[in-house]
Design a protein around this motif. Structure first.
Motif, short mmCIF file in Angstrom:
data_model
loop_
_atom_site.label_atom_id
_atom_site.label_comp_id
_atom_site.label_asym_id
_atom_site.label_seq_id
_atom_site.Cartn_x
_atom_site.Cartn_y
_atom_site.Cartn_z
N TRP A 56 0.84 -1.20 0.00
CA TRP A 56 0.00 0.00 0.00
C TRP A 56 0.87 1.24 0.00
CZ3 TRP A 56 -4.38 -0.94 4.08
CH2 TRP A 56 -5.36 -1.74 3.49
N PRO A 57 0.39 2.31 -0.58
CA PRO A 57 1.17 3.55 -0.61
C PRO A 57 1.46 4.06 0.81
CG PRO A 57 -0.77 3.73 -2.01
CD PRO A 57 -0.89 2.45 -1.26
N MET A 60 2.13 10.17 -0.72
CA MET A 60 1.40 10.74 -1.85
C MET A 60 1.85 12.18 -2.04
SD MET A 60 -2.71 11.04 -2.63
CE MET A 60 -3.11 11.94 -1.15
N LEU A 90 1.40 8.39 -6.12
CA LEU A 90 1.56 7.50 -4.97
C LEU A 90 2.72 6.55 -5.20
CD1 LEU A 90 -1.77 7.94 -5.40
CD2 LEU A 90 -1.67 6.78 -3.22
N ASN A 91 3.40 6.18 -4.13
CA ASN A 91 4.54 5.27 -4.25
C ASN A 91 4.09 3.81 -4.20
OD1 ASN A 91 3.94 5.14 -1.49
ND2 ASN A 91 6.08 5.18 -0.86
N HIS A 92 5.06 2.90 -4.22
CA HIS A 92 4.86 1.45 -4.19
C HIS A 92 4.01 0.94 -5.36
CE1 HIS A 92 6.95 1.10 -0.45
NE2 HIS A 92 6.08 1.85 0.20
N ALA A 94 1.51 2.26 -6.86
CA ALA A 94 0.08 2.56 -6.83
C ALA A 94 -0.35 3.50 -7.95
CB ALA A 94 -0.31 3.15 -5.48
#
Length: 132
Positions: A56-57, A60, A90-92, A94
């Motif tokens: 999950w992020p 953001m 968003l990271n990861h 997403a």
């Protein structure tokens, strides 16, 4: 399940940002704001869902061009409305979403040329079909 629905005992958030406006004509300004939101997952949440911090992020970044209209300028109180649309990254893995923002507010004179801006902001991500 979405991280947006978990802002309770499982996930906390910390946001900070900076924005600039430039009045192009009387009462109308263009601007841009940049903000960062960090999602902090509690240790008990990570223990229940091992590896969740990489799925999950946790961050953001939002870059939002805006338009603002000040209805009238007064030395003590100047009401305004604003709206904008820009990307929310968003990271990861997403992805990048669109984000809209809008709301009312007012400038209050503190002293001399120093004003405080107080407002209410509404926002949402789109397309909503991807917000899962």
């Amino acid at each position: 399940m979405s991280p947006w629905g978990l802002f309770n005992e499982d996930v906390a958030s910390l946001s900070f940002g900076l924005g600039f406006n430039y009045f192009i004509i009387n009462g109308l300004s263009v601007g841009v704001s940049v903000s960062d939101t960090v999602f902090i997952q509690r240790e008990s949440f990570k223990a229940r869902y091992p590896g969740i911090e990489t799925l999950w992020p946790t961050n953001m970044v939002e870059i939002t061009p805006t338009l603002q209209y000040v209805f009238f300028r007064n030395r003590r109180f100047s009401p305004f409305v604003y709206a904008g649309v820009g990307p929310a990254i968003l990271n990861h893995g997403a992805g990048t979403y669109g984000e809209w923002v809008a709301g009312p507010g007012a400038y209050f004179n503190v002293v001399g040329p120093l004003f405080v801006s107080v407002g209410v902001g509404f926002s949402g991500l789109f397309p909503t079909g991807r917000c899962t």
